[in-house]
Design an enzyme around this catalytic site. Structure first.
Site, short mmCIF file in Angstrom:
data_model
loop_
_atom_site.label_atom_id
_atom_site.label_comp_id
_atom_site.label_asym_id
_atom_site.label_seq_id
_atom_site.Cartn_x
_atom_site.Cartn_y
_atom_site.Cartn_z
N GLU A 24 3.88 4.83 -15.37
CA GLU A 24 4.76 5.42 -14.34
C GLU A 24 6.23 5.18 -14.67
OE1 GLU A 24 5.89 3.36 -10.86
OE2 GLU A 24 4.21 1.94 -10.99
N LYS A 85 13.16 8.45 -6.40
CA LYS A 85 11.77 7.96 -6.41
C LYS A 85 10.91 9.08 -5.81
CE LYS A 85 8.99 4.44 -4.05
NZ LYS A 85 9.05 3.45 -2.97
N VAL A 105 3.02 5.57 -8.32
CA VAL A 105 1.60 5.57 -8.67
C VAL A 105 0.93 6.87 -8.20
CG1 VAL A 105 -0.63 4.45 -8.18
CG2 VAL A 105 1.37 3.07 -8.75
N ASP A 137 3.48 2.37 8.01
CA ASP A 137 3.82 2.50 6.59
C ASP A 137 2.66 2.04 5.71
OD1 ASP A 137 4.94 2.68 4.11
OD2 ASP A 137 6.76 1.57 4.59
N SER A 139 1.23 3.11 1.83
CA SER A 139 1.65 3.87 0.65
C SER A 139 0.73 5.06 0.35
CB SER A 139 1.68 2.95 -0.56
OG SER A 139 2.01 3.67 -1.71
N ASP A 141 0.06 5.85 -2.44
CA ASP A 141 -0.75 5.41 -3.60
C ASP A 141 -2.22 5.28 -3.21
OD1 ASP A 141 1.72 5.17 -4.74
OD2 ASP A 141 1.63 3.00 -5.06
N LYS A 158 1.88 -6.15 -4.25
CA LYS A 158 2.91 -7.16 -4.03
C LYS A 158 2.64 -7.92 -2.74
CE LYS A 158 4.45 -3.74 -5.24
NZ LYS A 158 4.99 -2.42 -5.23
N1 PSU Z 1 5.11 -2.12 -8.24
C1 PSU Z 1 6.09 -2.67 -9.01
N2 PSU Z 1 7.22 -1.99 -9.16
C2 PSU Z 1 7.41 -0.78 -8.60
C3 PSU Z 1 6.37 -0.19 -7.81
C4 PSU Z 1 5.24 -0.92 -7.66
O1 PSU Z 1 5.91 -3.72 -9.56
O2 PSU Z 1 8.47 -0.21 -8.80
C5 PSU Z 1 6.51 1.20 -7.27
C6 PSU Z 1 5.30 2.02 -7.76
O3 PSU Z 1 5.81 3.21 -8.32
C7 PSU Z 1 4.52 2.30 -6.51
C8 PSU Z 1 5.60 2.36 -5.50
O4 PSU Z 1 3.78 3.48 -6.59
O5 PSU Z 1 6.45 1.28 -5.86
C9 PSU Z 1 5.09 2.25 -4.09
O6 PSU Z 1 6.10 2.61 -3.22
P1 PSU Z 1 5.79 2.81 -1.66
O7 PSU Z 1 5.51 1.44 -1.16
O8 PSU Z 1 7.07 3.40 -1.11
O9 PSU Z 1 4.65 3.76 -1.56
MN MN Z 2 5.82 3.74 2.37
#
Ligand code: PSU
Ligand code: MN
Length: 299
Positions: A24, A85, A105, A137, A139, A141, A158
């Site tokens: 990614e 993003k 992702v 919220d 994701s 993903d 995370k």
């Molecule tokens: N994990 C990391 N670094 C990142 C991300 C995840 O260590 O930059 C990014 C990935 O691209 C993941 C996104 O898909 O954060 C998820 O964002 P959100 O929580 O807004 O869906």
């Molecule tokens: Mn989100």
């Protein structure tokens, strides 16, 4: 007909059925600062090449879906502030507006699947956020994992997310989940959490066999392989948890919401750990790329 801009290397590899690993680009554009991000990208490609696998970093550049980036394209993603993003729901918008986007992702897996790539390695997937009850919220993903038949290698989610709820959501959405040489769901910076996995595998062949079986049985969701950060480089939960809660407080004070939360927290945690979290992030992502490469080769 959808048009993709495949790098020469990726095109040749797909045509001759040689192993390719999807990567990614959000991890480059907003997951890590410059210049560590571009150094990480170069190392990532090197790890793939060392395993005889072609790296396919995915991004949208000026309205073109790119699979496999040149050095200057990677630098553009790593440095240009206009690069947004882009999650799966924003692919069409980005293309219509001819803007540039780093793929998460969800968008990376979608595009990888469309071009026939089967294995994707990343750092940590997105998940259910801690205040889900108020913010809703969760994701995208997780939904792309439900809809896209890939093997996705990561180090869990995370720890600033709600890990318990994320693991429940993965089950609800029907995502196959296996630990790689671990019985515990990893928590990104730390090699473990207190959540026990139902299944684990010990080598890439097992991963490939489960994936093949899923495909034969018309299962459309991903096989998520969770690969813990090597113990030597982990930040123990006892150390990182306080920093994470402080960062979440900061985020609320600054009223950061939506897709800006993940980039903000990664940055804030790196600041508070004096970049130790960044080093851990780099190590675990490269470790996932090495495992993804072995799996891609086995396929
Ligand atoms: N994990 C990391 N670094 C990142 C991300 C995840 O260590 O930059 C990014 C990935 O691209 C993941 C996104 O898909 O954060 C998820 O964002 P959100 O929580 O807004 O869906
Ligand atoms: Mn989100």
């Amino acid at each position: 007909m959808v048009k993709f801009t495949l790098s020469k290397q990726v095109k040749e590899a797909i045509n001759s059925k040689r192993p390719v690993l999807a990567l990614e680009s959000t991890i480059i554009s907003s997951g890590m600062p410059y210049p560590q991000n571009i150094e990480f990208h170069k190392k990532a490609e090197q790890v793939c090449c060392d395993h005889g696998v072609v790296p396919a970093t995915i991004a949208i550049i000026k309205g073109a879906v790119c699979v496999g980036l040149s050095g200057s394209q990677a630098k553009y993603i790593a440095t240009n502030k206009k690069v947004e993003k882009i999650s799966k729901r924003e692919i069409g918008i980005c293309l219509q507006q001819k803007t540039s986007g780093a793929t998460t992702v969800s968008s990376t897996s979608h595009i990888a699947h469309l071009v026939g790539i089967k294995v994707f390695s990343t750092g940590g997937i997105g998940g259910v956020h801690r205040d889900y009850n108020n913010s809703l919220d969760m994701s995208q993903d997780l939904f792309s994992l439900r809809e896209t038949p890939l093997i996705v290698v990561c180090s869990g989610v995370k720890s600033f997310l709600d890990i318990n709820k994320t693991v429940e959501a993965l089950e609800t959405l029907g995502v196959s989940l296996v630990g790689f040489q671990t019985k515990w769901f990893p928590s990104f910076y730390s090699s473990s959490s207190n959540i026990k996995l139902s299944h684990s595998v010990n080598n890439p062949i097992d991963v490939v066999n489960i994936y093949k079986s899923n495909i034969e049985h018309k299962i459309k969701s991903s096989l998520l392989v969770v690969n813990p950060v090597p113990k030597k480089q982990e930040i123990p939960a006892s150390e990182i948890n306080k920093i994470i809660s402080d960062s979440v407080v900061q985020m609320k004070e600054k009223m950061i919401v939506g897709k800006n939360t993940t980039p903000f927290l990664l940055k804030e945690i790196a600041k508070q750990t004096k970049n130790r979290s960044l080093q851990t992030n780099i190590v675990l992502a490269l470790n996932n790329i090495a495992l993804g490469s072995k799996i891609a080769k086995e396929l």
